[in-house]
Design a protein around this motif. Structure first.
Motif, PDB file in Angstrom:
ATOM      1  N   UNK A   8     -12.586   0.111  -1.043  1.00  0.00           N
ATOM      2  CA  UNK A   8     -12.673  -1.256  -0.536  1.00  0.00           C
ATOM      3  C   UNK A   8     -12.557  -2.279  -1.661  1.00  0.00           C
ATOM      4  N   UNK A   9     -13.197  -2.016  -2.789  1.00  0.00           N
ATOM      5  CA  UNK A   9     -13.101  -2.928  -3.931  1.00  0.00           C
ATOM      6  C   UNK A   9     -11.675  -3.015  -4.443  1.00  0.00           C
ATOM      7  N   UNK A  10     -11.037  -1.879  -4.564  1.00  0.00           N
ATOM      8  CA  UNK A  10      -9.660  -1.869  -5.078  1.00  0.00           C
ATOM      9  C   UNK A  10      -8.697  -2.510  -4.092  1.00  0.00           C
ATOM     10  N   UNK A  11      -8.960  -2.383  -2.800  1.00  0.00           N
ATOM     11  CA  UNK A  11      -8.116  -3.055  -1.804  1.00  0.00           C
ATOM     12  C   UNK A  11      -8.268  -4.578  -1.944  1.00  0.00           C
ATOM     13  N   UNK A  12      -9.494  -5.051  -2.174  1.00  0.00           N
ATOM     14  CA  UNK A  12      -9.700  -6.495  -2.393  1.00  0.00           C
ATOM     15  C   UNK A  12      -9.010  -6.934  -3.679  1.00  0.00           C
ATOM     16  N   UNK A  13      -9.131  -6.128  -4.722  1.00  0.00           N
ATOM     17  CA  UNK A  13      -8.486  -6.448  -6.000  1.00  0.00           C
ATOM     18  C   UNK A  13      -6.974  -6.528  -5.832  1.00  0.00           C
ATOM     19  N   UNK A  95      -3.235  -5.094   5.881  1.00  0.00           N
ATOM     20  CA  UNK A  95      -3.321  -3.740   6.434  1.00  0.00           C
ATOM     21  C   UNK A  95      -4.168  -2.849   5.531  1.00  0.00           C
ATOM     22  N   UNK A  96      -3.926  -2.895   4.224  1.00  0.00           N
ATOM     23  CA  UNK A  96      -4.679  -2.074   3.270  1.00  0.00           C
ATOM     24  C   UNK A  96      -6.159  -2.453   3.296  1.00  0.00           C
ATOM     25  N   UNK A  97      -6.472  -3.753   3.364  1.00  0.00           N
ATOM     26  CA  UNK A  97      -7.870  -4.186   3.457  1.00  0.00           C
ATOM     27  C   UNK A  97      -8.538  -3.626   4.718  1.00  0.00           C
ATOM     28  N   UNK A  98      -7.881  -3.738   5.856  1.00  0.00           N
ATOM     29  CA  UNK A  98      -8.440  -3.224   7.111  1.00  0.00           C
ATOM     30  C   UNK A  98      -8.600  -1.713   7.052  1.00  0.00           C
ATOM     31  N   UNK A  99      -7.595  -1.024   6.538  1.00  0.00           N
ATOM     32  CA  UNK A  99      -7.638   0.430   6.442  1.00  0.00           C
ATOM     33  C   UNK A  99      -8.755   0.876   5.506  1.00  0.00           C
ATOM     34  N   UNK A 100      -8.905   0.203   4.371  1.00  0.00           N
ATOM     35  CA  UNK A 100      -9.932   0.579   3.389  1.00  0.00           C
ATOM     36  C   UNK A 100     -11.329   0.512   3.998  1.00  0.00           C
ATOM     37  N   UNK A 159      -6.822 -11.306 -14.635  1.00  0.00           N
ATOM     38  CA  UNK A 159      -6.613 -10.032 -13.955  1.00  0.00           C
ATOM     39  C   UNK A 159      -7.824  -9.111 -14.019  1.00  0.00           C
ATOM     40  N   UNK A 160      -8.933  -9.566 -14.552  1.00  0.00           N
ATOM     41  CA  UNK A 160     -10.089  -8.696 -14.740  1.00  0.00           C
ATOM     42  C   UNK A 160     -10.685  -8.241 -13.413  1.00  0.00           C
ATOM     43  N   UNK A 161     -10.784  -6.937 -13.264  1.00  0.00           N
ATOM     44  CA  UNK A 161     -11.359  -6.342 -12.057  1.00  0.00           C
ATOM     45  C   UNK A 161     -12.784  -6.839 -11.837  1.00  0.00           C
ATOM     46  N   UNK A 162     -13.503  -7.077 -12.887  1.00  0.00           N
ATOM     47  CA  UNK A 162     -14.895  -7.530 -12.766  1.00  0.00           C
ATOM     48  C   UNK A 162     -15.014  -8.871 -12.049  1.00  0.00           C
TER      49      UNK A 162
END
Length: 168
Positions: A8-13, A95-100, A159-162
């Motif tokens: 879910x975090x990576x989908x938001x990123x 779609x990726x956000x919903x799927x995640x 671009x920082x994931x944090x």
């Protein structure tokens, strides 16, 4: 370990970074987006296309969605028009956000079996590992886009994931 929260975090990123980079690229002309800048997929536009193509290819393997109409060799020219590309990218990100949000720990522990055109054979890997690759692939190529945009005078966001939940 890859768990549902990671997915879910990576989908938001992914969605956050795509919005940021597309906004920066919007300030360039079509010619500037398609200019060969010496990257593996040549241009900003070509690299954006390759990421989308890769996402759709992996989604077809992971959940059975429709795979891209072009092969990997043509991934850089997947969508010719910028507006058409951006619309599809935004749609895929939603779609990726919903799927995640629906991914479960049990599903992640399963194995994905697929035919790899790049390797020329059937492969199998744990789904969690495949999803780590899925998100890593996006991040790798977005880094290339970020560098090309910066060199072209555009100003993409951090671009920082944090910062994913801080700036979106």
């Amino acid at each position: 370990m890859v768990d549902p929260a990671f997915v879910q975090t990576m989908a938001r990123y992914n969605a956050w970074q795509n919005r940021s980079l597309m906004a920066a690229a919007d300030g360039l002309t079509d010619e500037a987006r398609k200019l060969d800048r010496g990257a593996f997929f040549k241009s900003i536009h070509g690299t954006f296309n390759h990421i989308l193509w890769g996402d759709e290819t992996w989604l077809s393997r992971l959940i059975g969605s429709e795979k891209p109409a072009v092969g990997g060799r043509d991934s850089a020219v997947y969508f010719e028009g910028w507006a058409q590309f951006c619309a599809r990218r935004r749609q895929r990100d939603e779609f990726i956000l919903d799927w995640a949000d629906k991914v479960t720990a049990d599903w992640l522990r399963g194995t994905l079996i697929w035919y790899s055109g790049a390797a020329g054979r059937e492969m199998g890997k744990p789904r969690g590992f495949v999803l780590a690759h899925f998100f890593n692939h996006q991040t790798h190529h977005r880094g290339q886009i970020h560098a090309m945009l910066t060199a072209a005078g555009a100003k993409p966001d951090d671009t920082d994931l944090l910062l994913v939940d801080e700036l979106r």
